[in-house]
Design an enzyme around this catalytic site. Structure first.
Site, PDB file in Angstrom:
ATOM      1  N   GLU A 427       0.833  -1.208   0.000  1.00 34.47           N
ATOM      2  CA  GLU A 427       0.000   0.000   0.000  1.00 34.47           C
ATOM      3  C   GLU A 427       0.868   1.260   0.000  1.00 34.47           C
ATOM      4  O   GLU A 427       0.786   2.121   0.881  1.00 34.47           O
ATOM      5  CB  GLU A 427      -0.986  -0.037   1.173  1.00 34.47           C
ATOM      6  CG  GLU A 427      -1.886  -1.265   1.071  1.00 34.47           C
ATOM      7  CD  GLU A 427      -3.093  -1.258   1.990  1.00 34.47           C
ATOM      8  OE1 GLU A 427      -3.111  -0.483   2.967  1.00 34.47           O
ATOM      9  OE2 GLU A 427      -4.023  -2.035   1.735  1.00 34.47           O
ATOM     10  N   GLU A 505      -3.574  -9.303  -0.257  1.00 31.10           N
ATOM     11  CA  GLU A 505      -4.166  -9.129   1.079  1.00 31.10           C
ATOM     12  C   GLU A 505      -5.680  -9.141   0.929  1.00 31.10           C
ATOM     13  O   GLU A 505      -6.218  -8.504   0.027  1.00 31.10           O
ATOM     14  CB  GLU A 505      -3.674  -7.817   1.684  1.00 31.10           C
ATOM     15  CG  GLU A 505      -4.098  -7.619   3.127  1.00 31.10           C
ATOM     16  CD  GLU A 505      -3.473  -6.358   3.730  1.00 31.10           C
ATOM     17  OE1 GLU A 505      -2.261  -6.119   3.538  1.00 31.10           O
ATOM     18  OE2 GLU A 505      -4.209  -5.605   4.379  1.00 31.10           O
TER      19      GLU A 505
HETATM   20  C1  GAL Z   1      -4.435  -2.984   5.037  1.00 30.52           C
HETATM   21  C2  GAL Z   1      -2.956  -2.846   5.374  1.00 30.52           C
HETATM   22  C3  GAL Z   1      -2.588  -3.675   6.593  1.00 30.52           C
HETATM   23  C4  GAL Z   1      -3.592  -3.430   7.683  1.00 30.52           C
HETATM   24  C5  GAL Z   1      -4.966  -3.779   7.185  1.00 30.52           C
HETATM   25  C6  GAL Z   1      -6.058  -3.657   8.230  1.00 30.52           C
HETATM   26  O1  GAL Z   1      -4.877  -2.005   4.190  1.00 30.52           O
HETATM   27  O2  GAL Z   1      -2.172  -3.282   4.301  1.00 30.52           O
HETATM   28  O3  GAL Z   1      -1.312  -3.338   7.033  1.00 30.52           O
HETATM   29  O4  GAL Z   1      -3.521  -2.099   8.054  1.00 30.52           O
HETATM   30  O5  GAL Z   1      -5.269  -2.909   6.125  1.00 30.52           O
HETATM   31  O6  GAL Z   1      -7.316  -3.938   7.679  1.00 30.52           O
END
Ligand code: GAL
Length: 809
Positions: A427, A505
């Site tokens: 991100e 993710e």
């Molecule tokens: C994502 C991020 C993670 C964590 C997660 C929580 O966007 O990459 O590090 O913050 O959200 O939902």
């Protein structure tokens, strides 16, 4: 599997037989000594602490790895903020006094740090060796020129984690990974000096290409030769022995030797059968062995296909992974191999086969375990580039350090068979920039660095998986990484024709273990505004899979899409385990996350069994919630199951109906009025009972039960036993809301930490007591370095003490 030392002995014997008449083994070639013991520590800055003469006898004595933050008190005022775990940071000093024998004068000595969080400065005998800002990178310093041979030496390390916030999660503070003292001859294999690849693999043979980088600091003359051997797990030589062309001794030169070996009928590495070979590189000066270096080797081939997704050794499969941060719950960030292994065992039993090291290079032990246990790793480099996420994070050091850090990560990790994908960032802020192309250029630069060192696929984890995203538009990525956006997965090729997909993710489902709110079939989007924490009594989240943040999805929603389309090569769920910090959807008094499929103490939440029912072949039937409610209340009962056509539910002996999953259902549900008694579920296939599960209304706490995950542990002062406490009624039913305070005493070992998985608890993990949370608590116990029994006693007011005995062997 045989131990490394047994293996090396066998290997030495084999080689001795082959070359016994000409080769002398008397010379000790290389030692890698555990340098963790006997450090002095001082919390707070001390002037001149790097000087040899500075008195440190009043400093605390400890063994590494060490995380001082986890020893502190939770407070919302700590500069880390609740996002960073609400524990203290600061400056800490470590010193170690040691002697090196005069006989080592002819050697080279190095100190290897696996990781120091963060901003470390290291001195030997008052000489400054270097500074490393990155808290997750491994690094080495050479000590030789500054050592006092035959006399005392002092290593001093200053760790500065005072400028905060510098992380979006709990970092820990200190020398939190292992430290090694490495001694080699003047002619030796360089640091991370081998590179082993398998350019061609099929069922008949594998080509194993080996590069060996030799550091030659000896005086000029004779030839240096290298021989490389490959052994199978039984210690049998399967290839090698040939001499690699000699490098001439010139003094202070590095030469790279390359050879290719053939392994016939290779036993392939896979997630179900992670078979490992050993590659032993031997360096000879004349007929003397001057260095021996061992790598593990997993022979496998894999492919990401734009349409068909991922395949391993020619077999299509999905990567079923989780993201995890590096903390180990109540142990903080101090690395412990057994604690990591336990996490991976719990994940493996769920059917998980992948790990994303979010968002930084992991401890080397994690990759060793993934090699050995069969996990596919996405090894990630950065959470930010030049643009900051928190005020004091690595963006401040980006320009000077990113190249070196990325190269070091690659050099250290590229021999691991478990590493399948490199992620150059999570991100990254530069993805959005419309006016400059810095993001594109950096993406190309980083991908270029990776490609110059390894050919595994490169991705980045993008929260904007659009064509305008600079990282994607750079054209530098092999796999387009999606964070979230599961509703867009099906249309991936409309946006990116011919490209390869990975869900870097997913999900971000939220749950508190053991806590339930009805109705279960309405979705809560928490926090309703992504940048404003939710304020709500109790800071709990229902453990029915029905809460998600604005950017995420429930567990079921993403998995339903993921399983449907072949082009979706795999996923990494946010997260496997709860972690310290980032207490979404809340903030203080919460201090740890709710995202885990498994809580901070290592206790699975209900959703664990949804994955188990989908990802494993073993029969699963899991029903929840508990059965202690106010009479008359309408309760939703969910069941996750597999290997069956239907589940029938009975309340106090009377059937309340048969349910079957239809369409893409992942669970079944009954809604009934609570009456105390017994809830029983029976799963059947073709009319035959597969599994039966019962939950009974529990009475008052009447006893405690202790279960050690392992009752035999190694007497090495590092191995751990994780002891689960369950609060039971007189009939042995778990009391679902029991919150008894449990106190532990340990004889013959040490109580390392306690936990209960409650994200709102402010008790110290280092106390000798902890409250049960929804009936469960955890004690982590360490053995001594001596053989003997360890007696762990748990007491709680009004109940009989309980003892569990462990053996340190
Ligand atoms: C994502 C991020 C993670 C964590 C997660 C929580 O966007 O990459 O590090 O913050 O959200 O939902």
């Amino acid at each position: 599997m045989q131990s490394l030392s047994a293996f090396l002995k066998t290997a030495a014997a084999v080689i001795a037989v082959l070359f016994c008449s000409t080769i002398c083994f008397a010379q000790q070639a290389r030692t890698v000594a555990d340098f963790d013991k006997g450090w002095r520590f001082h919390l707070g800055d001390v002037s001149n602490a790097e000087k040899m003469t500075t008195a440190d006898k009043n400093w605390r004595i400890l063994n590494l790895p060490h995380d001082w933050s986890i020893e502190g008190q939770f407070s919302k005022d700590n500069p880390a903020t609740p996002e960073g775990g609400a524990l203290p940071g600061g400056i800490g000093w470590y010193r170690k006094t040691f002697t090196v024998p005069a006989s080592a004068k002819s050697k080279k000595l190095y100190i290897d740090f696996d990781g120091v969080y963060q901003h470390s400065d290291v001195w030997i005998n008052g000489h400054h060796l270097g500074f490393r800002p990155n808290g997750y990178i491994s690094f080495r310093y050479e000590l030789t020129p500054y050592l006092n041979f035959g006399r005392a030496n002092v290593i001093a390390v200053k760790v500065n984690n005072s400028e905060q916030p510098n992380s979006r999660w709990y970092s820990g503070s200190g020398i939190y990974r292992n430290v090694w003292l490495v001694t080699t001859n003047k002619i030796a294999i360089d640091h991370w000096g081998t590179y082993i690849t398998t350019p061609q693999v099929n069922n008949e043979f594998a080509d194993v290409a080996v590069e060996v980088k030799i550091n030659n600091a000896a005086a000029a003359n004779a030839g240096v030769t290298t021989r490389v051997y490959i052994y199978n797990t039984d210690g049998k030589l399967v290839s090698g022995g040939g001499t690699v062309p000699p490098a001439t001794k010139q003094g202070d030169t590095v030469s790279i030797l390359k050879t290719t070996l053939k392994v016939n009928n290779p036993h392939l590495w896979s997630v179900d059968d992670p078979y490992l070979y050993k590659v032993v590189s031997k360096v000879f000066d004349g007929d003397k062995v001057v260095d021996t270096y061992t790598n593990t080797l997993g022979i496998r081939y894999f492919n990401f296909d734009a349409d068909k997704g991922f395949s391993l050794n020619g077999k299509p499969m999905k990567i079923l992974g989780v993201c995890d941060h590096h903390d180990l719950g109540s142990l903080g960030s101090a690395i412990n191999t057994r604690a990591l292994e336990r996490q991976l065992q719990i994940l493996k039993a769920m059917g998980c086969n992948g790990i994303r090291t979010s968002h930084n290079p992991p401890a080397p032990e994690l990759l060793d375990l993934c090699d050995r246990m069969g996990f596919i790793v996405m090894d990630e480099a950065f959470d930010m580039w030049k643009m900051q996420k928190t005020k004091y994070d690595y963006h401040l050091y980006w320009d000077e350090w990113h190249k070196r850090d990325l190269q070091d990560q690659l050099l250290r990790d590229r021999n691991h068979p478990s590493v399948f994908v490199w992620s150059i960032g999570n991100e990254i802020g530069e993805q959005y920039s419309k006016t400059d192309t810095a993001g594109r250029n950096i993406a190309r630069e980083l991908a270029g660095i990776v490609r110059s060192m390894d050919n595994r696929p490169i991705t980045s984890a993008n929260n904007d998986p659009g064509t305008a995203n600079n990282l994607i538009a750079s054209g530098a990525l092999d796999l387009i990484g999606y964070n979230y956006h599961e509703f867009d997965y099906a249309k991936f090729h409309e946006r990116f024709p011919g490209k390869k997909f990975i869900a870097t993710e997913t999900t971000s489902g939220l749950e508190t273990r053991g806590y339930y709110e009805m109705p279960s079939d309405s979705i809560r989007i928490w926090p309703p505004q992504w940048d404003k924490p939710l304020i709500r009594e109790g800071n709990n989240v229902s453990a029915y899979d029905n809460t998600r943040p604005t950017w995420g999805s429930t567990h079921e929603a993403t998995w339903k899409v993921m399983k449907k389309y072949d082009h979706l090569s795999g996923m990494f769920i946010w997260t496997g385990f709860d972690y310290l910090g980032e207490p979404t959807p809340y903030t203080w008094p919460s201090r740890s996350s709710y995202f885990g499929i498994i809580d901070l103490a290592g206790f699975p939440k209900d959703i664990y069994y949804m994955y188990q029912s989908e990802w494993t072949a073993k029969p699963v039937l899991h029903i929840f919630p508990h059965w202690n409610w106010e009479p008359g209340k309408m309760i939703d009962i969910w069941a996750y199951y597999n290997n069956a056509d239907e589940v029938e539910l009975y309340l106090n002996g009377k059937s309340v109906g048969i349910k079957k999953k239809t369409g893409d259902d992942l669970h079944v549900m009954w809604r009934l009025k609570f009456e105390p008694g017994t809830l029983k579920a029976v799963s059947r296939k073709n009319g035959k009972v597969v599994l039966t599960k019962e939950i009974k209304t529990a009475g008052a706490p009447a006893k405690i039960e202790l279960t050690a995950d392992r009752s035999n542990i190694k007497a090495d002062g590092k191995d751990l036993s994780f002891i689960t406490v369950r609060v039971l009624d007189k009939d042995g039913n778990l009391v679902p809301n029991a919150a008894n305070r449990i106190k532990f005493t340990v004889l013959g070992g040490t109580l390392v930490s306690v936990d209960n998985g409650n994200p709102v608890s402010h008790d110290s993990f280092r106390a000798n007591n902890v409250k049960a949370f929804h009936g469960l608590a955890l004690a982590v116990v360490k053995g001594r370095e001596t053989v003997g029994s360890i007696r762990v006693t748990a007491t709680t007011a009004g109940l009989k003490p309980v003892v569990v005995t462990l053996n340190a062997k």
